[in-house]
Design a protein around this motif. Structure first.
Motif, PDB file in Angstrom:
ATOM      1  N   LYS A 307     119.893 -13.413  79.940  1.00 48.85           N
ATOM      2  CA  LYS A 307     118.510 -13.793  79.711  1.00 48.85           C
ATOM      3  C   LYS A 307     118.457 -15.215  79.150  1.00 48.85           C
ATOM      4  CE  LYS A 307     116.789  -9.932  81.125  1.00 48.85           C
ATOM      5  NZ  LYS A 307     116.039  -9.892  82.416  1.00 48.85           N
ATOM      6  N   PRO A 308     117.411 -15.961  79.477  1.00 47.96           N
ATOM      7  CA  PRO A 308     117.279 -17.329  78.948  1.00 47.96           C
ATOM      8  C   PRO A 308     116.940 -17.296  77.456  1.00 47.96           C
ATOM      9  CG  PRO A 308     115.339 -16.721  80.242  1.00 47.96           C
ATOM     10  CD  PRO A 308     116.336 -15.600  80.403  1.00 47.96           C
ATOM     11  N   PRO A 309     117.332 -18.358  76.725  1.00 49.96           N
ATOM     12  CA  PRO A 309     118.033 -19.549  77.227  1.00 49.96           C
ATOM     13  C   PRO A 309     119.505 -19.267  77.492  1.00 49.96           C
ATOM     14  CG  PRO A 309     117.720 -19.701  74.859  1.00 49.96           C
ATOM     15  CD  PRO A 309     116.996 -18.461  75.287  1.00 49.96           C
ATOM     16  N   VAL A 310     119.976 -19.755  78.644  1.00 44.11           N
ATOM     17  CA  VAL A 310     121.352 -19.514  79.028  1.00 44.11           C
ATOM     18  C   VAL A 310     121.797 -20.607  80.001  1.00 44.11           C
ATOM     19  CG1 VAL A 310     120.699 -18.059  80.995  1.00 44.11           C
ATOM     20  CG2 VAL A 310     122.931 -17.748  79.929  1.00 44.11           C
ATOM     21  N   VAL A 311     123.079 -20.919  79.955  1.00 43.01           N
ATOM     22  CA  VAL A 311     123.670 -21.838  80.924  1.00 43.01           C
ATOM     23  C   VAL A 311     124.598 -21.025  81.812  1.00 43.01           C
ATOM     24  CG1 VAL A 311     125.152 -23.844  81.293  1.00 43.01           C
ATOM     25  CG2 VAL A 311     123.518 -23.830  79.399  1.00 43.01           C
ATOM     26  N   LEU A 312     124.345 -21.056  83.119  1.00 40.69           N
ATOM     27  CA  LEU A 312     125.168 -20.320  84.068  1.00 40.69           C
ATOM     28  C   LEU A 312     126.014 -21.297  84.881  1.00 40.69           C
ATOM     29  CD1 LEU A 312     122.551 -17.725  85.327  1.00 40.69           C
ATOM     30  CD2 LEU A 312     124.441 -17.329  83.747  1.00 40.69           C
ATOM     31  N   VAL A 313     127.276 -20.967  85.052  1.00 42.80           N
ATOM     32  CA  VAL A 313     128.210 -21.809  85.802  1.00 42.80           C
ATOM     33  C   VAL A 313     128.494 -21.145  87.151  1.00 42.80           C
ATOM     34  CG1 VAL A 313     130.494 -22.868  85.851  1.00 42.80           C
ATOM     35  CG2 VAL A 313     129.251 -22.651  83.674  1.00 42.80           C
ATOM     36  N   LEU A 314     128.118 -21.836  88.215  1.00 46.89           N
ATOM     37  CA  LEU A 314     128.297 -21.317  89.571  1.00 46.89           C
ATOM     38  C   LEU A 314     129.478 -22.026  90.230  1.00 46.89           C
ATOM     39  CD1 LEU A 314     124.536 -21.323  90.674  1.00 46.89           C
ATOM     40  CD2 LEU A 314     125.834 -19.470  89.578  1.00 46.89           C
ATOM     41  N   GLU A 315     130.471 -21.252  90.635  1.00 47.98           N
ATOM     42  CA  GLU A 315     131.622 -21.812  91.336  1.00 47.98           C
ATOM     43  C   GLU A 315     131.317 -21.919  92.826  1.00 47.98           C
ATOM     44  OE1 GLU A 315     134.696 -19.529  88.259  1.00 47.98           O
ATOM     45  OE2 GLU A 315     134.907 -19.267  90.438  1.00 47.98           O
ATOM     46  N   HIS A 316     131.713 -23.034  93.437  1.00 47.25           N
ATOM     47  CA  HIS A 316     131.458 -23.266  94.865  1.00 47.25           C
ATOM     48  C   HIS A 316     132.690 -23.913  95.495  1.00 47.25           C
ATOM     49  CE1 HIS A 316     130.794 -27.526  93.956  1.00 47.25           C
ATOM     50  NE2 HIS A 316     129.923 -27.188  93.024  1.00 47.25           N
ATOM     51  N   PRO A 317     132.710 -24.168  96.795  1.00 46.88           N
ATOM     52  CA  PRO A 317     133.931 -24.665  97.445  1.00 46.88           C
ATOM     53  C   PRO A 317     134.480 -25.970  96.878  1.00 46.88           C
ATOM     54  CG  PRO A 317     132.405 -23.865  99.098  1.00 46.88           C
ATOM     55  CD  PRO A 317     131.667 -23.842  97.791  1.00 46.88           C
ATOM     56  N   SER A 318     133.629 -26.793  96.271  1.00 49.05           N
ATOM     57  CA  SER A 318     134.095 -28.087  95.754  1.00 49.05           C
ATOM     58  C   SER A 318     134.252 -28.116  94.242  1.00 49.05           C
ATOM     59  CB  SER A 318     133.121 -29.202  96.173  1.00 49.05           C
ATOM     60  OG  SER A 318     133.093 -29.333  97.563  1.00 49.05           O
ATOM     61  N   GLY A 319     133.946 -27.010  93.570  1.00 51.08           N
ATOM     62  CA  GLY A 319     134.084 -27.011  92.116  1.00 51.08           C
ATOM     63  C   GLY A 319     133.075 -26.107  91.439  1.00 51.08           C
ATOM     64  N   ARG A 320     132.261 -26.687  90.544  1.00 50.76           N
ATOM     65  CA  ARG A 320     131.317 -25.909  89.745  1.00 50.76           C
ATOM     66  C   ARG A 320     129.993 -26.648  89.617  1.00 50.76           C
ATOM     67  NH1 ARG A 320     134.428 -23.249  85.341  1.00 50.76           N
ATOM     68  NH2 ARG A 320     132.982 -24.050  83.813  1.00 50.76           N
ATOM     69  N   LEU A 321     128.950 -25.893  89.354  1.00 48.88           N
ATOM     70  CA  LEU A 321     127.632 -26.465  89.084  1.00 48.88           C
ATOM     71  C   LEU A 321     126.988 -25.649  87.973  1.00 48.88           C
ATOM     72  CD1 LEU A 321     125.070 -27.672  91.753  1.00 48.88           C
ATOM     73  CD2 LEU A 321     124.334 -26.629  89.615  1.00 48.88           C
ATOM     74  N   GLU A 322     126.501 -26.341  86.935  1.00 49.61           N
ATOM     75  CA  GLU A 322     125.872 -25.666  85.803  1.00 49.61           C
ATOM     76  C   GLU A 322     124.348 -25.702  85.935  1.00 49.61           C
ATOM     77  OE1 GLU A 322     127.152 -27.212  82.078  1.00 49.61           O
ATOM     78  OE2 GLU A 322     129.256 -26.682  82.385  1.00 49.61           O
ATOM     79  N   VAL A 323     123.732 -24.572  85.629  1.00 45.68           N
ATOM     80  CA  VAL A 323     122.271 -24.467  85.629  1.00 45.68           C
ATOM     81  C   VAL A 323     121.831 -23.966  84.257  1.00 45.68           C
ATOM     82  CG1 VAL A 323     120.231 -23.486  86.740  1.00 45.68           C
ATOM     83  CG2 VAL A 323     122.312 -23.870  88.081  1.00 45.68           C
ATOM     84  N   LYS A 324     120.970 -24.727  83.612  1.00 42.54           N
ATOM     85  CA  LYS A 324     120.430 -24.328  82.314  1.00 42.54           C
ATOM     86  C   LYS A 324     119.051 -23.718  82.518  1.00 42.54           C
ATOM     87  CE  LYS A 324     119.154 -26.051  77.726  1.00 42.54           C
ATOM     88  NZ  LYS A 324     119.038 -27.248  76.849  1.00 42.54           N
ATOM     89  N   LEU A 325     118.901 -22.471  82.105  1.00 39.34           N
ATOM     90  CA  LEU A 325     117.634 -21.758  82.246  1.00 39.34           C
ATOM     91  C   LEU A 325     116.993 -21.581  80.876  1.00 39.34           C
ATOM     92  CD1 LEU A 325     118.774 -19.021  84.772  1.00 39.34           C
ATOM     93  CD2 LEU A 325     117.394 -21.013  85.292  1.00 39.34           C
ATOM     94  N   ASP A 326     115.702 -21.866  80.826  1.00 41.60           N
ATOM     95  CA  ASP A 326     114.970 -21.730  79.568  1.00 41.60           C
ATOM     96  C   ASP A 326     113.550 -21.295  79.890  1.00 41.60           C
ATOM     97  OD1 ASP A 326     114.436 -21.802  76.861  1.00 41.60           O
ATOM     98  OD2 ASP A 326     115.356 -23.769  76.566  1.00 41.60           O
ATOM     99  N   CYS A 327     112.779 -21.004  78.862  1.00 46.04           N
ATOM    100  CA  CYS A 327     111.381 -20.621  79.035  1.00 46.04           C
ATOM    101  C   CYS A 327     110.481 -21.702  78.444  1.00 46.04           C
ATOM    102  CB  CYS A 327     111.087 -19.282  78.353  1.00 46.04           C
ATOM    103  SG  CYS A 327     111.877 -17.873  79.163  1.00 46.04           S
TER     104      CYS A 327
END
Length: 360
Positions: A307-327
């Protein structure tokens, strides 16, 4: 070259994508005529786009059209166009968050937005989806800075950071976060989540269609049986999401997910929709992360409740991407760090519209 149309153009990299940027005033206002120009400029209809400036790949066959704001609260309008490579088709139904990273710098340098300090906030209205995005552009010494210490996977080297905040991205195309009315659907025996957040997508576990989810983009692109299965599922998902016949559209985008292997929260393979993305689309990351914090989706069941606030790290073919979710004000906002670079400016040449219409 008197028989060719000269159009002012800036070639820019935005995130992990690249394409020409135009001022709206430099292109025809009629959508059909505008699209004919774009097809000529990009060289569509040939796998190498040999007769245009497209790069022969979906991530390099994109166009951004920027102009003065037409809605209250925005600084500029941004219309995104995905130009097909092998077909004479332009799709303006989706947004592109990677190209979006270059909109703020382009708008400032085009004189559409004034510099306000060391960092200039540009409020962008995405015409495709009717949504707002805020871009924080480094502008030390009164001008856009492209050089810096930030890095993003999928792009070599370092550059100045550009912070993007997607404001209430839910329902970007269909008006609802879950267009089918529920977070889980079963299509042809495959359980999936059909979600519309920054980009309409169908999210399913890779194992559900016989993949591991850890294949490289090249390996997935060579698996014709898997691509055919995904396309059949995608067309049915589009119908259930109220998008009609999506065979000529790039959305919804198929997404395969699996458990992380490199310390992240989720491993993903994002399709565009007929090729696997070499990294991950920014809009796709926003939607996938939102699925992770939504109850009873394929994604949230795989990674557990977040649940937000949270930072999620998504792994993909070239590395990682971080998404920060908040309200904010009762709505979920998503923040992503990107970079951009101005590559070339000048004039691009297009064939006369009448000649293109006759050829078609």
């Amino acid at each position: 070259m008197n028989d060719l149309i000269r159009i002012p153009c800036v070639l820019m990299r935005g995130g992990t994508s690249k394409g020409p940027f135009f001022l709206a005033s430099d292109l025809p206002s009629d959508p059909h005529q505008r699209d004919q120009i774009l097809l000529s400029v990009m060289g569509s209809g040939h796998p190498l786009q040999i007769d245009g400036i497209g790069g022969g790949n979906p991530v390099t066959s994109k166009v951004a059209i920027v102009g003065p704001a037409t809605v209250l609260g925005a600084d500029v309008d941004y219309l995104f166009a995905q130009v097909r490579i092998d077909q004479q088709m332009v799709d303006t139904s989706p947004n592109c968050g990677n190209m979006l990273a270059a909109v703020g710098p382009f708008a400032i340098e085009a004189g559409l937005v004034k510099v306000t300090g060391p960092v200039t906030r540009v409020r962008i209205y995405n015409v495709n989806t009717g949504k707002f995005i805020e871009a924080e552009v480094p502008t030390p010494d009164g001008q856009v800075a492209y050089l810096g210490n930030a890095s993003i996977d999928g792009v070599p080297g370092h550059a100045a950071p550009i912070a993007l905040t997607f404001m209430d991205a839910a329902g970007a195309r269909t008006g609802r976060l879950f267009p089918t009315g529920q977070p889980l659907e079963t299509i042809d025996g495959v359980e999936m989540t059909c979600i519309d957040c920054a980009m309409p997508m169908m999210i399913l576990e890779a194992a559900a269609i016989g993949a591991t989810g850890y294949e490289t983009a090249t390996e997935l692109n060579a698996n014709s049986a898997l691509l055919e299965r995904l396309e059949k599922l995608r067309q049915q998902a589009g119908q259930r999401m109220g998008m009609g016949d999506v065979r000529t559209q790039v959305a919804p985008k198929p997404v395969l997910i699996s458990k992380p292997k490199a310390g992240g929260d989720l491993n993903v393979r994002y399709f565009m929709p007929h090729q696997c993305h070499p990294s991950l689309a920014t809009t796709g990351a926003v939607g996938i992360a939102t699925a992770c914090i939504s109850d009873n989706t394929v994604a949230s069941r795989l990674i557990g409740g977040r649940k937000p606030p949270v930072v999620l790290v998504l792994e993909h073919p070239s590395g990682r991407l971080e998404v920060k979710l908040d309200c904010r004000d009762g709505k979920t906002v998503a923040g992503i760090l990107r970079t951009a670079r101005r590559l070339f400016e000048g004039q691009v040449f297009a064939k006369p519209i009448a000649q293109m219409v006759c050829a078609a």
